[in-house]
Scaffold this motif. Structure first.
Motif, PDB file in Angstrom:
ATOM      1  N   UNK A   2       0.806  -1.214   0.000  1.00 38.75           N
ATOM      2  CA  UNK A   2       0.000   0.000   0.000  1.00 38.75           C
ATOM      3  C   UNK A   2       0.846   1.274   0.000  1.00 38.75           C
ATOM      4  N   UNK A   3       1.920   1.351   0.790  1.00 40.61           N
ATOM      5  CA  UNK A   3       2.753   2.562   0.731  1.00 40.61           C
ATOM      6  C   UNK A   3       3.357   2.782  -0.663  1.00 40.61           C
ATOM      7  N   UNK A   4       3.675   1.706  -1.369  1.00 40.41           N
ATOM      8  CA  UNK A   4       4.220   1.848  -2.718  1.00 40.41           C
ATOM      9  C   UNK A   4       3.182   2.401  -3.685  1.00 40.41           C
ATOM     10  N   UNK A   5       1.918   2.022  -3.495  1.00 39.01           N
ATOM     11  CA  UNK A   5       0.856   2.579  -4.340  1.00 39.01           C
ATOM     12  C   UNK A   5       0.720   4.085  -4.111  1.00 39.01           C
ATOM     13  N   UNK A   6       0.823   4.510  -2.859  1.00 39.06           N
ATOM     14  CA  UNK A   6       0.767   5.936  -2.550  1.00 39.06           C
ATOM     15  C   UNK A   6       1.947   6.681  -3.123  1.00 39.06           C
ATOM     16  N   UNK A   7       3.131   6.112  -2.977  1.00 39.28           N
ATOM     17  CA  UNK A   7       4.338   6.721  -3.538  1.00 39.28           C
ATOM     18  C   UNK A   7       4.216   6.821  -5.052  1.00 39.28           C
ATOM     19  N   UNK A   8       3.696   5.785  -5.676  1.00 39.04           N
ATOM     20  CA  UNK A   8       3.514   5.793  -7.125  1.00 39.04           C
ATOM     21  C   UNK A   8       2.547   6.898  -7.544  1.00 39.04           C
ATOM     22  N   UNK A   9       1.471   7.072  -6.803  1.00 41.33           N
ATOM     23  CA  UNK A   9       0.488   8.109  -7.135  1.00 41.33           C
ATOM     24  C   UNK A   9       1.094   9.503  -7.021  1.00 41.33           C
ATOM     25  N   UNK A  10       1.857   9.744  -5.968  1.00 44.62           N
ATOM     26  CA  UNK A  10       2.492  11.055  -5.781  1.00 44.62           C
ATOM     27  C   UNK A  10       3.523  11.294  -6.877  1.00 44.62           C
ATOM     28  N   UNK A  11       4.342  10.293  -7.145  1.00 47.35           N
ATOM     29  CA  UNK A  11       5.361  10.424  -8.188  1.00 47.35           C
ATOM     30  C   UNK A  11       4.705  10.632  -9.557  1.00 47.35           C
ATOM     31  N   UNK A  12       3.602   9.941  -9.810  1.00 49.26           N
ATOM     32  CA  UNK A  12       2.884  10.107 -11.079  1.00 49.26           C
ATOM     33  C   UNK A  12       2.401  11.542 -11.231  1.00 49.26           C
ATOM     34  N   UNK A  13       1.817  12.093 -10.185  1.00 52.45           N
ATOM     35  CA  UNK A  13       1.345  13.473 -10.242  1.00 52.45           C
ATOM     36  C   UNK A  13       2.491  14.435 -10.535  1.00 52.45           C
ATOM     37  N   UNK A  14       3.604  14.255  -9.847  1.00 52.78           N
ATOM     38  CA  UNK A  14       4.741  15.160 -10.028  1.00 52.78           C
ATOM     39  C   UNK A  14       5.332  15.090 -11.433  1.00 52.78           C
ATOM     40  N   UNK A  15       5.503  13.885 -11.970  1.00 48.58           N
ATOM     41  CA  UNK A  15       6.094  13.794 -13.309  1.00 48.58           C
ATOM     42  C   UNK A  15       5.104  14.238 -14.380  1.00 48.58           C
ATOM     43  N   UNK A  16       3.810  14.063 -14.132  1.00 47.76           N
ATOM     44  CA  UNK A  16       2.820  14.543 -15.098  1.00 47.76           C
ATOM     45  C   UNK A  16       2.799  16.072 -15.123  1.00 47.76           C
ATOM     46  N   UNK A  17       2.916  16.690 -13.969  1.00 44.73           N
ATOM     47  CA  UNK A  17       3.023  18.153 -13.933  1.00 44.73           C
ATOM     48  C   UNK A  17       4.309  18.620 -14.607  1.00 44.73           C
ATOM     49  N   UNK A  18       5.400  17.904 -14.357  1.00 43.77           N
ATOM     50  CA  UNK A  18       6.679  18.251 -14.998  1.00 43.77           C
ATOM     51  C   UNK A  18       6.583  18.108 -16.516  1.00 43.77           C
ATOM     52  N   UNK A  19       5.799  17.152 -16.977  1.00 40.56           N
ATOM     53  CA  UNK A  19       5.602  16.980 -18.419  1.00 40.56           C
ATOM     54  C   UNK A  19       4.926  18.210 -19.018  1.00 40.56           C
TER      55      UNK A  19
END
Length: 113
Positions: A2-19
């Motif tokens: 579960x913590x990895x799913x949360x980390x993945x969601x946060x990282x996804x948001x950040x890289x999508x904004x960076x895109x």
């Protein structure tokens, strides 16, 4: 897991904004004259949003299967990295490549691409 799913969601948001930011940077640093650079800086992120909304978003009408999403995201991030490198934003290009690669690898590992 579960913590990895949360980390993945946060990282996804950040890289999508960076895109999206990368699209603006590429447009403004493109070397095009005045208004053309601004238009490109607006159109590139809009194009990303359209593709993302149509094919990759959780509620996309024609959402790609997981393998297709992984490939489509890798292509979008790869194009952004190349574009950033071409306009001379090498630090941003490397940072985006590393962050996007980590996010895609984590997403694939936890089954949340």
């Amino acid at each position: 897991m579960r913590p990895l799913l949360g980390l993945n969601a946060v990282l996804a948001l950040l890289v999508e904004l960076a895109l999206l930011v990368a699209g603006v940077v590429i447009g403004l640093a493109s070397g095009l004259p005045g208004i053309a650079a601004v238009v490109l800086a607006v159109l590139l992120p809009v194009a990303v949003v359209v593709v993302w909304g149509a094919l990759l978003a959780p509620r996309a009408p024609r959402r790609l299967p997981p393998a297709g999403r992984l490939i489509a995201e890798a292509v979008l991030f790869g194009l952004a990295v190349v574009g950033l490198a071409v306009v001379g934003a090498l630090g941003f290009a490397v940072a985006l490549a590393v962050a996007a690669g980590a996010r895609l690898a984590l997403g694939a590992a936890v089954g949340a691409v």
